[in-house]
Design a protein around this motif. Structure first.
Motif, PDB file in Angstrom:
ATOM      1  N   ALA A   4      24.027 -34.421  22.033  1.00 45.22           N
ATOM      2  CA  ALA A   4      25.063 -35.440  21.831  1.00 45.22           C
ATOM      3  C   ALA A   4      26.447 -34.879  22.118  1.00 45.22           C
ATOM      4  O   ALA A   4      27.277 -35.542  22.751  1.00 45.22           O
ATOM      5  CB  ALA A   4      24.993 -35.980  20.404  1.00 45.22           C
ATOM      6  N   LEU A   5      26.697 -33.661  21.676  1.00 47.77           N
ATOM      7  CA  LEU A   5      28.004 -33.047  21.928  1.00 47.77           C
ATOM      8  C   LEU A   5      28.236 -32.840  23.415  1.00 47.77           C
ATOM      9  O   LEU A   5      29.330 -33.098  23.931  1.00 47.77           O
ATOM     10  CB  LEU A   5      28.128 -31.719  21.178  1.00 47.77           C
ATOM     11  N   ASN A   6      27.211 -32.395  24.139  1.00 45.75           N
ATOM     12  CA  ASN A   6      27.351 -32.168  25.576  1.00 45.75           C
ATOM     13  C   ASN A   6      27.467 -33.475  26.348  1.00 45.75           C
ATOM     14  O   ASN A   6      28.276 -33.590  27.272  1.00 45.75           O
ATOM     15  CB  ASN A   6      26.185 -31.337  26.109  1.00 45.75           C
ATOM     16  N   THR A   7      26.673 -34.467  25.969  1.00 39.98           N
ATOM     17  CA  THR A   7      26.690 -35.753  26.655  1.00 39.98           C
ATOM     18  C   THR A   7      28.010 -36.482  26.455  1.00 39.98           C
ATOM     19  O   THR A   7      28.502 -37.154  27.355  1.00 39.98           O
ATOM     20  CB  THR A   7      25.536 -36.642  26.140  1.00 39.98           C
ATOM     21  N   ASN A   8      28.595 -36.349  25.282  1.00 37.91           N
ATOM     22  CA  ASN A   8      29.795 -37.105  24.944  1.00 37.91           C
ATOM     23  C   ASN A   8      31.070 -36.267  24.988  1.00 37.91           C
ATOM     24  O   ASN A   8      32.081 -36.642  24.427  1.00 37.91           O
ATOM     25  CB  ASN A   8      29.628 -37.748  23.564  1.00 37.91           C
ATOM     26  N   LYS A   9      30.988 -35.151  25.685  1.00 39.48           N
ATOM     27  CA  LYS A   9      32.176 -34.311  25.825  1.00 39.48           C
ATOM     28  C   LYS A   9      33.168 -35.008  26.750  1.00 39.48           C
ATOM     29  O   LYS A   9      32.810 -35.452  27.834  1.00 39.48           O
ATOM     30  CB  LYS A   9      31.790 -32.945  26.394  1.00 39.48           C
ATOM     31  N   LEU A  10      34.386 -35.094  26.313  1.00 39.33           N
ATOM     32  CA  LEU A  10      35.392 -35.760  27.122  1.00 39.33           C
ATOM     33  C   LEU A  10      35.974 -34.791  28.130  1.00 39.33           C
ATOM     34  O   LEU A  10      36.142 -33.606  27.853  1.00 39.33           O
ATOM     35  CB  LEU A  10      36.505 -36.323  26.227  1.00 39.33           C
ATOM     36  N   ALA A  11      36.281 -35.298  29.301  1.00 39.75           N
ATOM     37  CA  ALA A  11      36.831 -34.471  30.363  1.00 39.75           C
ATOM     38  C   ALA A  11      38.174 -33.897  29.938  1.00 39.75           C
ATOM     39  O   ALA A  11      38.962 -34.551  29.257  1.00 39.75           O
ATOM     40  CB  ALA A  11      37.002 -35.303  31.630  1.00 39.75           C
ATOM     41  N   GLU A  12      38.444 -32.664  30.343  1.00 35.93           N
ATOM     42  CA  GLU A  12      39.696 -32.005  29.987  1.00 35.93           C
ATOM     43  C   GLU A  12      40.907 -32.761  30.515  1.00 35.93           C
ATOM     44  O   GLU A  12      41.969 -32.725  29.945  1.00 35.93           O
ATOM     45  CB  GLU A  12      39.710 -30.573  30.532  1.00 35.93           C
ATOM     46  N   THR A  44      32.976 -41.407  20.510  1.00 36.65           N
ATOM     47  CA  THR A  44      33.082 -41.247  19.057  1.00 36.65           C
ATOM     48  C   THR A  44      31.928 -41.954  18.363  1.00 36.65           C
ATOM     49  O   THR A  44      31.283 -41.393  17.470  1.00 36.65           O
ATOM     50  CB  THR A  44      34.427 -41.802  18.549  1.00 36.65           C
ATOM     51  N   ASP A  45      31.646 -43.192  18.762  1.00 41.03           N
ATOM     52  CA  ASP A  45      30.547 -43.948  18.151  1.00 41.03           C
ATOM     53  C   ASP A  45      29.215 -43.236  18.329  1.00 41.03           C
ATOM     54  O   ASP A  45      28.409 -43.152  17.402  1.00 41.03           O
ATOM     55  CB  ASP A  45      30.462 -45.357  18.749  1.00 41.03           C
ATOM     56  N   ALA A  46      28.980 -42.689  19.527  1.00 40.86           N
ATOM     57  CA  ALA A  46      27.722 -41.984  19.791  1.00 40.86           C
ATOM     58  C   ALA A  46      27.598 -40.740  18.916  1.00 40.86           C
ATOM     59  O   ALA A  46      26.529 -40.471  18.345  1.00 40.86           O
ATOM     60  CB  ALA A  46      27.638 -41.613  21.266  1.00 40.86           C
ATOM     61  N   LEU A  47      28.678 -39.984  18.778  1.00 44.52           N
ATOM     62  CA  LEU A  47      28.647 -38.764  17.961  1.00 44.52           C
ATOM     63  C   LEU A  47      28.471 -39.090  16.482  1.00 44.52           C
ATOM     64  O   LEU A  47      27.709 -38.424  15.776  1.00 44.52           O
ATOM     65  CB  LEU A  47      29.914 -37.951  18.187  1.00 44.52           C
ATOM     66  N   GLU A  48      29.156 -40.117  16.006  1.00 44.05           N
ATOM     67  CA  GLU A  48      29.007 -40.510  14.595  1.00 44.05           C
ATOM     68  C   GLU A  48      27.592 -40.981  14.304  1.00 44.05           C
ATOM     69  O   GLU A  48      27.045 -40.721  13.232  1.00 44.05           O
ATOM     70  CB  GLU A  48      30.029 -41.583  14.240  1.00 44.05           C
ATOM     71  N   LYS A  49      26.975 -41.677  15.255  1.00 47.82           N
ATOM     72  CA  LYS A  49      25.589 -42.138  15.083  1.00 47.82           C
ATOM     73  C   LYS A  49      24.650 -40.937  14.923  1.00 47.82           C
ATOM     74  O   LYS A  49      23.799 -40.915  14.035  1.00 47.82           O
ATOM     75  CB  LYS A  49      25.167 -43.001  16.273  1.00 47.82           C
ATOM     76  N   VAL A  50      24.819 -39.929  15.771  1.00 50.15           N
ATOM     77  CA  VAL A  50      23.974 -38.728  15.684  1.00 50.15           C
ATOM     78  C   VAL A  50      24.224 -38.008  14.361  1.00 50.15           C
ATOM     79  O   VAL A  50      23.286 -37.569  13.696  1.00 50.15           O
ATOM     80  CB  VAL A  50      24.225 -37.790  16.889  1.00 50.15           C
ATOM     81  N   PHE A  51      25.485 -37.896  13.954  1.00 53.91           N
ATOM     82  CA  PHE A  51      25.794 -37.246  12.674  1.00 53.91           C
ATOM     83  C   PHE A  51      25.094 -37.968  11.530  1.00 53.91           C
ATOM     84  O   PHE A  51      24.444 -37.340  10.689  1.00 53.91           O
ATOM     85  CB  PHE A  51      27.304 -37.203  12.432  1.00 53.91           C
TER      86      PHE A  51
END
Length: 159
Positions: A53-61, A76-83
């Motif tokens: 999830a962290l790798n998939t939802n990493k925002l571009a620099e 953010t929604d995707a990461l919160e769902k996984v958490f």
């Protein structure tokens, strides 16, 4: 008001736009929550899912936050769902308290936490001995494996 905000915590990358700071703060909070969860004793399945999830939802620099609010919100929604899905995946262990060969309490404990001992055991004196509880034979304050904790009972002769 306007904010100077570091994109992906990179000091060379800032925006002074008033929009999207809250969105990006929420994203960073979600990333931080997952990184903190990775530091705990969680299952391998949870670790894999969180890393993915962290790798998939990493925002571009080079993400321009104000123009990409929807991307930030989606990540953010995707990461919160996984958490929320894996915050309960902490490893647990069974702690069994035994007094004179008899199980008096069994408890499931999250890794790193303490078990709660049962009430202090007592044993009535008999014609020959007085019995006194001394301690539990195993430390149960930082549980990292299944434990059997046995009461140590002293006896002394009746005079």
């Amino acid at each position: 008001g306007y904010y100077t905000y570091k994109c992906n915590n990179d000091p060379s990358h800032t925006t002074t736009e008033p929009v999207a700071r809250a969105n990006y703060d929420a994203y960073n909070s979600a990333v931080n929550n997952l990184n903190e969860l990775l530091k705990t004793d969680i299952t391998d399945e949870a670790k894999e899912a969180i890393n993915e999830a962290l790798n998939t939802n990493k925002l571009a620099e080079n993400l321009i936050v104000t123009e990409q609010t929807t991307i930030v919100d989606t990540a953010t929604d995707a990461l919160e769902k996984v958490f929320n899905e894996y915050k309960g995946s902490l490893n647990t262990y069974t702690v069994t308290f035994v007094v004179e060969g008899t199980t008096v309490k069994t408890e499931t404990v999250i890794s790193g936490n303490a078990a709660t001992a049962p009430t202090t055991p007592t044993k009535d004196s008999d014609a020959d001995y007085h019995y006194t509880f001394n301690k539990w034979d195993t430390d149960y304050t930082n549980v990292t494996e299944n434990l059997t904790v046995t009461a140590v009972i002293f006896c002394r002769n009746v005079i």
